[in-house]
Design a protein around this motif. Structure first.
Motif, PDB file in Angstrom:
ATOM      1  N   LEU A  44       0.835  -1.204   0.000  1.00 51.74           N
ATOM      2  CA  LEU A  44       0.000   0.000   0.000  1.00 51.74           C
ATOM      3  C   LEU A  44       0.869   1.254   0.000  1.00 51.74           C
ATOM      4  O   LEU A  44       0.565   2.230  -0.697  1.00 51.74           O
ATOM      5  CB  LEU A  44      -0.919   0.009   1.221  1.00 51.74           C
ATOM      6  N   GLN A  45       1.950   1.246   0.763  1.00 47.04           N
ATOM      7  CA  GLN A  45       2.854   2.385   0.794  1.00 47.04           C
ATOM      8  C   GLN A  45       3.629   2.505  -0.512  1.00 47.04           C
ATOM      9  O   GLN A  45       3.831   3.604  -1.033  1.00 47.04           O
ATOM     10  CB  GLN A  45       3.838   2.267   1.968  1.00 47.04           C
ATOM     11  N   ALA A  46       4.065   1.375  -1.064  1.00 46.23           N
ATOM     12  CA  ALA A  46       4.864   1.388  -2.290  1.00 46.23           C
ATOM     13  C   ALA A  46       4.094   2.000  -3.455  1.00 46.23           C
ATOM     14  O   ALA A  46       4.648   2.767  -4.249  1.00 46.23           O
ATOM     15  CB  ALA A  46       5.321  -0.031  -2.635  1.00 46.23           C
ATOM     16  N   LYS A  47       2.803   1.728  -3.544  1.00 43.14           N
ATOM     17  CA  LYS A  47       2.027   2.314  -4.644  1.00 43.14           C
ATOM     18  C   LYS A  47       1.932   3.826  -4.518  1.00 43.14           C
ATOM     19  O   LYS A  47       1.764   4.533  -5.499  1.00 43.14           O
ATOM     20  CB  LYS A  47       0.647   1.674  -4.773  1.00 43.14           C
ATOM     21  N   ASN A  48       2.118   4.353  -3.307  1.00 38.93           N
ATOM     22  CA  ASN A  48       2.121   5.806  -3.129  1.00 38.93           C
ATOM     23  C   ASN A  48       3.307   6.460  -3.834  1.00 38.93           C
ATOM     24  O   ASN A  48       3.195   7.574  -4.333  1.00 38.93           O
ATOM     25  CB  ASN A  48       2.120   6.167  -1.641  1.00 38.93           C
ATOM     26  N   ALA A  49       4.422   5.763  -3.884  1.00 38.14           N
ATOM     27  CA  ALA A  49       5.576   6.295  -4.613  1.00 38.14           C
ATOM     28  C   ALA A  49       5.260   6.385  -6.101  1.00 38.14           C
ATOM     29  O   ALA A  49       5.655   7.343  -6.785  1.00 38.14           O
ATOM     30  CB  ALA A  49       6.808   5.423  -4.384  1.00 38.14           C
ATOM     31  N   LEU A  50       4.514   5.412  -6.629  1.00 38.56           N
ATOM     32  CA  LEU A  50       4.113   5.455  -8.041  1.00 38.56           C
ATOM     33  C   LEU A  50       3.162   6.622  -8.288  1.00 38.56           C
ATOM     34  O   LEU A  50       3.247   7.293  -9.321  1.00 38.56           O
ATOM     35  CB  LEU A  50       3.440   4.143  -8.452  1.00 38.56           C
ATOM     36  N   ASP A  74      -3.066  14.871  12.144  1.00 41.87           N
ATOM     37  CA  ASP A  74      -2.923  14.774  13.594  1.00 41.87           C
ATOM     38  C   ASP A  74      -2.652  16.157  14.194  1.00 41.87           C
ATOM     39  O   ASP A  74      -2.709  17.170  13.484  1.00 41.87           O
ATOM     40  CB  ASP A  74      -1.828  13.773  13.965  1.00 41.87           C
ATOM     41  N   SER A  75      -2.344  16.211  15.476  1.00 41.48           N
ATOM     42  CA  SER A  75      -2.140  17.496  16.164  1.00 41.48           C
ATOM     43  C   SER A  75      -0.944  18.280  15.621  1.00 41.48           C
ATOM     44  O   SER A  75      -0.859  19.485  15.783  1.00 41.48           O
ATOM     45  CB  SER A  75      -1.976  17.264  17.662  1.00 41.48           C
ATOM     46  N   LYS A  76      -0.024  17.579  14.937  1.00 45.30           N
ATOM     47  CA  LYS A  76       1.147  18.247  14.355  1.00 45.30           C
ATOM     48  C   LYS A  76       0.908  18.658  12.897  1.00 45.30           C
ATOM     49  O   LYS A  76       1.798  19.163  12.236  1.00 45.30           O
ATOM     50  CB  LYS A  76       2.365  17.331  14.429  1.00 45.30           C
ATOM     51  N   GLY A  77      -0.303  18.382  12.396  1.00 42.76           N
ATOM     52  CA  GLY A  77      -0.614  18.724  11.013  1.00 42.76           C
ATOM     53  C   GLY A  77      -0.187  17.683  10.005  1.00 42.76           C
ATOM     54  O   GLY A  77      -0.239  17.909   8.795  1.00 42.76           O
ATOM     55  N   LEU A  78       0.236  16.502  10.476  1.00 47.38           N
ATOM     56  CA  LEU A  78       0.679  15.433   9.587  1.00 47.38           C
ATOM     57  C   LEU A  78      -0.487  14.514   9.258  1.00 47.38           C
ATOM     58  O   LEU A  78      -1.322  14.224  10.120  1.00 47.38           O
ATOM     59  CB  LEU A  78       1.804  14.632  10.240  1.00 47.38           C
ATOM     60  N   PRO A  79      -0.559  14.020   8.019  1.00 50.19           N
ATOM     61  CA  PRO A  79      -1.664  13.130   7.645  1.00 50.19           C
ATOM     62  C   PRO A  79      -1.626  11.830   8.425  1.00 50.19           C
ATOM     63  O   PRO A  79      -0.560  11.320   8.741  1.00 50.19           O
ATOM     64  CB  PRO A  79      -1.415  12.853   6.160  1.00 50.19           C
ATOM     65  N   LYS A  80      -2.810  11.316   8.710  1.00 51.54           N
ATOM     66  CA  LYS A  80      -2.902  10.028   9.377  1.00 51.54           C
ATOM     67  C   LYS A  80      -2.952   8.918   8.334  1.00 51.54           C
ATOM     68  O   LYS A  80      -3.447   9.118   7.235  1.00 51.54           O
ATOM     69  CB  LYS A  80      -4.172   9.981  10.231  1.00 51.54           C
ATOM     70  N   GLY A  81      -2.455   7.752   8.676  1.00 57.29           N
ATOM     71  CA  GLY A  81      -2.570   6.578   7.825  1.00 57.29           C
ATOM     72  C   GLY A  81      -1.573   6.527   6.683  1.00 57.29           C
ATOM     73  O   GLY A  81      -0.549   7.205   6.679  1.00 57.29           O
ATOM     74  N   THR A  82      -1.913   5.706   5.677  1.00 55.03           N
ATOM     75  CA  THR A  82      -0.978   5.439   4.583  1.00 55.03           C
ATOM     76  C   THR A  82      -0.728   6.653   3.699  1.00 55.03           C
ATOM     77  O   THR A  82       0.246   6.683   2.956  1.00 55.03           O
ATOM     78  CB  THR A  82      -1.476   4.278   3.684  1.00 55.03           C
ATOM     79  N   LEU A  83      -1.587   7.667   3.774  1.00 54.33           N
ATOM     80  CA  LEU A  83      -1.378   8.851   2.935  1.00 54.33           C
ATOM     81  C   LEU A  83      -0.216   9.712   3.410  1.00 54.33           C
ATOM     82  O   LEU A  83       0.239  10.596   2.693  1.00 54.33           O
ATOM     83  CB  LEU A  83      -2.649   9.688   2.875  1.00 54.33           C
ATOM     84  N   SER A  84       0.279   9.454   4.611  1.00 56.18           N
ATOM     85  CA  SER A  84       1.389  10.254   5.118  1.00 56.18           C
ATOM     86  C   SER A  84       2.593  10.168   4.192  1.00 56.18           C
ATOM     87  O   SER A  84       3.295  11.157   3.981  1.00 56.18           O
ATOM     88  CB  SER A  84       1.770   9.809   6.525  1.00 56.18           C
ATOM     89  N   SER A  85       2.806   9.000   3.589  1.00 51.88           N
ATOM     90  CA  SER A  85       3.975   8.871   2.709  1.00 51.88           C
ATOM     91  C   SER A  85       3.810   9.686   1.430  1.00 51.88           C
ATOM     92  O   SER A  85       4.785  10.227   0.909  1.00 51.88           O
ATOM     93  CB  SER A  85       4.252   7.401   2.370  1.00 51.88           C
ATOM     94  N   VAL A  86       2.581   9.827   0.917  1.00 53.54           N
ATOM     95  CA  VAL A  86       2.352  10.656  -0.269  1.00 53.54           C
ATOM     96  C   VAL A  86       2.742  12.100   0.034  1.00 53.54           C
ATOM     97  O   VAL A  86       3.476  12.742  -0.720  1.00 53.54           O
ATOM     98  CB  VAL A  86       0.868  10.601  -0.724  1.00 53.54           C
TER      99      VAL A  86
END
Length: 196
Positions: free
Chosen positions: A113-119, A140-152
């Protein structure tokens, strides 16, 4: 690239905005990269497909990247899909390791799931970064995306690719203004609904 949560209701105001954005980006000449999951990504995919069906854009302007073949049930054009292969998995892994602190502890499916985000961010051969990322994701409270979208989002930041998050309805007008401003800066004739 358009990414997001399955929780976006297709009948919501945000969904209507996303559909309109996707339609306009298609007409302006942008290609779509997504994984086509339900909710956010399906809304964008359907807007692009309508433009293909109307003969406005060719099917080659849609690229859907899947972690595995049965990941989606909606297949608008079989030729627009790419799945993770052993070759691109290794290359994608190198990108994701740089932004994902728990890569080594993830299960095989989480890694796919994470690898396809690089594509989605860098394209099929990982050599053509996208122009911008539009998303619908909780932070989250730091403004970072939650879940697998964080890598995108993190991959986009590494390459200074603009990210526009439609999740916060209170600030959506500012987000849309910033998106229109960027497109105008790039020379695209973009107007607001009120200006049409």
């Amino acid at each position: 690239s358009i990414v997001g949560s399955e929780s976006l209701n297709e009948n919501s105001d945000t969904a209507e905005i996303l559909s309109s954005i996707s339609d306009r980006l298609a007409v302006l000449g942008f290609s779509l990269r997504t994984s086509g999951t339900a909710g956010t990504e399906m809304i964008a995919l359907k807007a692009y497909k309508e433009n293909v069906d109307a003969g406005i854009i060719p099917p080659t302007r849609i690229k859907v990247f899947l972690p595995w073949r049965s990941y989606n049930t909606y297949l608008p054009f079989p030729q627009c899909y790419t799945t993770i292969s052993p070759v691109n998995y290794d290359m994608c892994s190198n990108f994701i390791r740089a932004v994902h602190p728990y890569w080594s502890k993830g299960t095989r499916n989480i890694k796919l799931l994470q690898a396809k985000n690089a594509l989605i961010v860098f394209g099929e051969k990982l050599n053509r970064p996208c122009d911008l990322v539009i998303g619908y994701f909780e932070t989250d409270s730091k403004g970072l995306p939650k879940g697998t979208l964080s890598s995108v989002v993190e991959l986009a930041k590494l390459r200074s690719i603009p990210v526009f998050n439609l999740y916060d309805l209170e600030n959506i007008e500012d987000t849309l203004f910033n998106l229109r401003t960027l497109l105008r800066k790039w020379g695209y004739p973009v107007v607001t609904e009120k200006e049409v």
